[in-house]
Design a protein around this motif. Sequence first.
Motif, short mmCIF file in Angstrom:
data_model
loop_
_atom_site.label_atom_id
_atom_site.label_comp_id
_atom_site.label_asym_id
_atom_site.label_seq_id
_atom_site.Cartn_x
_atom_site.Cartn_y
_atom_site.Cartn_z
N LEU A 1 48.69 -3.86 81.00
CA LEU A 1 47.57 -3.86 81.95
C LEU A 1 48.04 -4.23 83.35
CD1 LEU A 1 44.48 -3.58 81.09
CD2 LEU A 1 44.34 -5.96 81.67
N LEU A 2 48.85 -5.28 83.43
CA LEU A 2 49.30 -5.75 84.74
C LEU A 2 50.23 -4.74 85.40
CD1 LEU A 2 49.88 -9.52 84.02
CD2 LEU A 2 48.02 -8.48 85.23
N ILE A 3 51.15 -4.16 84.61
CA ILE A 3 52.09 -3.20 85.18
C ILE A 3 51.34 -1.95 85.64
CG2 ILE A 3 53.97 -1.62 84.63
CD1 ILE A 3 55.19 -3.78 83.00
N GLY B 1 52.15 2.18 91.99
CA GLY B 1 53.49 2.76 91.90
C GLY B 1 54.06 2.75 90.51
N SER B 2 53.32 2.29 89.52
CA SER B 2 53.86 2.32 88.16
C SER B 2 52.73 2.46 87.15
CB SER B 2 54.66 1.06 87.88
OG SER B 2 53.89 -0.07 88.15
N VAL B 3 52.89 3.40 86.24
CA VAL B 3 51.91 3.59 85.17
C VAL B 3 52.65 3.55 83.85
CG1 VAL B 3 50.31 5.20 84.11
CG2 VAL B 3 50.34 4.97 86.54
N LYS C 1 45.27 3.21 91.68
CA LYS C 1 45.78 1.91 92.08
C LYS C 1 45.29 1.48 93.44
CE LYS C 1 47.05 2.74 88.65
NZ LYS C 1 48.27 3.51 88.63
N SER C 2 45.49 2.34 94.43
CA SER C 2 45.02 1.96 95.76
C SER C 2 43.51 1.80 95.75
CB SER C 2 45.44 3.01 96.77
OG SER C 2 46.84 3.14 96.73
N ALA C 3 42.84 2.57 94.91
CA ALA C 3 41.40 2.40 94.78
C ALA C 3 41.08 1.01 94.26
CB ALA C 3 40.82 3.47 93.87
N ALA C 4 41.93 0.49 93.33
CA ALA C 4 41.68 -0.86 92.81
C ALA C 4 41.74 -1.89 93.94
CB ALA C 4 42.69 -1.19 91.72
N LEU C 5 42.78 -1.76 94.80
CA LEU C 5 42.90 -2.72 95.90
C LEU C 5 41.73 -2.55 96.88
CD1 LEU C 5 44.87 -4.88 96.94
CD2 LEU C 5 45.73 -3.18 98.49
N GLY C 6 41.33 -1.29 97.13
CA GLY C 6 40.20 -1.06 98.01
C GLY C 6 38.92 -1.69 97.48
N VAL C 7 38.70 -1.51 96.17
CA VAL C 7 37.51 -2.12 95.55
C VAL C 7 37.57 -3.63 95.65
CG1 VAL C 7 36.40 -2.50 93.33
CG2 VAL C 7 36.98 -0.21 94.02
N PHE D 1 32.05 -10.67 91.35
CA PHE D 1 33.32 -10.96 90.69
C PHE D 1 33.41 -10.27 89.34
CE2 PHE D 1 33.98 -14.37 93.75
CZ PHE D 1 35.30 -14.11 94.02
N LEU D 2 32.24 -10.18 88.66
CA LEU D 2 32.24 -9.43 87.41
C LEU D 2 32.57 -7.98 87.66
CD1 LEU D 2 29.23 -10.82 85.38
CD2 LEU D 2 31.65 -11.11 84.96
N GLY D 3 32.09 -7.44 88.80
CA GLY D 3 32.42 -6.06 89.16
C GLY D 3 33.92 -5.88 89.32
N ILE D 4 34.57 -6.80 90.07
CA ILE D 4 36.02 -6.74 90.24
C ILE D 4 36.71 -6.81 88.89
CG2 ILE D 4 38.03 -7.92 91.19
CD1 ILE D 4 36.27 -8.91 93.42
N PHE D 5 36.26 -7.75 88.06
CA PHE D 5 36.88 -7.96 86.75
C PHE D 5 36.82 -6.69 85.91
CE2 PHE D 5 36.32 -9.34 82.30
CZ PHE D 5 37.56 -9.90 82.11
N PHE D 6 35.64 -6.05 85.88
CA PHE D 6 35.52 -4.88 85.02
C PHE D 6 36.26 -3.67 85.59
CE2 PHE D 6 31.94 -7.17 83.06
CZ PHE D 6 32.43 -7.12 81.77
N VAL D 7 36.30 -3.55 86.91
CA VAL D 7 37.10 -2.46 87.49
C VAL D 7 38.56 -2.65 87.13
CG1 VAL D 7 38.00 -1.54 89.65
CG2 VAL D 7 35.57 -1.85 89.37
N PHE D 8 39.05 -3.89 87.22
CA PHE D 8 40.46 -4.15 86.92
C PHE D 8 40.75 -4.02 85.43
CE2 PHE D 8 42.40 -6.54 90.67
CZ PHE D 8 41.93 -5.56 91.50
N LEU D 9 39.71 -4.20 84.62
CA LEU D 9 39.92 -4.08 83.17
C LEU D 9 39.93 -2.63 82.74
CD1 LEU D 9 40.17 -6.30 81.04
CD2 LEU D 9 37.82 -5.88 80.43
N THR D 10 39.11 -1.79 83.37
CA THR D 10 38.97 -0.42 82.87
C THR D 10 39.86 0.59 83.58
OG1 THR D 10 37.08 -0.20 84.33
CG2 THR D 10 36.62 -0.67 82.05
N SER D 11 40.18 0.36 84.87
CA SER D 11 40.92 1.40 85.58
C SER D 11 42.34 1.59 85.04
CB SER D 11 40.92 1.11 87.08
OG SER D 11 42.04 0.41 87.46
N PRO D 12 43.10 0.53 84.67
CA PRO D 12 44.41 0.80 84.10
C PRO D 12 44.35 1.52 82.76
CG PRO D 12 43.96 -1.51 83.98
CD PRO D 12 42.91 -0.91 84.83
N VAL D 13 43.31 1.20 81.96
CA VAL D 13 43.20 1.88 80.67
C VAL D 13 43.00 3.37 80.87
CG1 VAL D 13 41.86 2.04 78.56
CG2 VAL D 13 42.28 -0.18 79.57
N SER D 14 42.10 3.72 81.82
CA SER D 14 41.83 5.13 82.01
C SER D 14 43.05 5.85 82.56
CB SER D 14 40.63 5.33 82.93
OG SER D 14 40.91 4.81 84.19
#
Lengths: 159, 122
Positions: A108-110, A115-117, B44-50, B73-86
Amino acid sequence: MAMQVLANLLIGLLWVFFQDDWSVLTFFSGYLFGLFVIFILRRFLPTKFYLFTLHAVFRLILLFITEIIVSSIVVISIIIRPKMNIKPGIFSMETTLKGDVEVTLLALLITLTPGSVVVEISEDNKIFYIHTMDIPDLSNSVLKSKDRFENAIKKVTRS
Amino acid sequence: MNAITIIELGIAIIILIGTIVGFFSVIGFLRLPDVYNRAHALSKSAALGVLFVLVGTFLFFLFIEGYFSIKLFLGIFFVFLTSPVSSHIICRTAYRSNVPLAEISVRDDLKEAIFVDKEINN
């Protein structure tokens, strides 16, 4: 950790009963007292004192936010370069973490770091296959940040 | 120029940074060659923007309206939880369905791994 929080809440509730004063402030002072009691008894508990774990979680979040900002700047500087001479590719990386929670957290963190997936994880949860935008630069920075992430994650999950 | 104005200005700058980051991620989405690289730029950049936009909104509600909104903060948390998975699932599906890497790619460790896997299974 969950047991300690529960015990702490119980001590807070007991404190309210003893004081016979039903207010949030009394409960809070009881909670602080319970924290003190658990802190004294920490050597006899099976797991680490939970404030230390919370502190480790906080450190992990801080590390993650600095990492995401630094690598976002790198990625944006690549994107707005007029001539984009990037060398993307997939490289493999071994991890020393074990168990589903730790591996999931690292992936998740990476993946969140720009720049990394993580494209694929091997069957035995040992090797990550990571796609990066620029192999020479970014793969080194991923390997470096991986060590820091791994240490921070170990502090959270292992007691 | 009183305190409120200064705070409002700071919040506006934070939200502006968030929007600029989102803008750059769209530029990256248009310029990068293949699906894997676009996944970097977009998600990724969208995550930082959000992160920036929601933190700015949180500060606005805290200082101007005097209202502590944990929802943001819950919004940030859920965006960070779901965007890497997708983005992981998109890249993995693309790779599994043989979407080729861009021609400028220099390295592909995964090809060997999957290939060897299939050899063993057969």
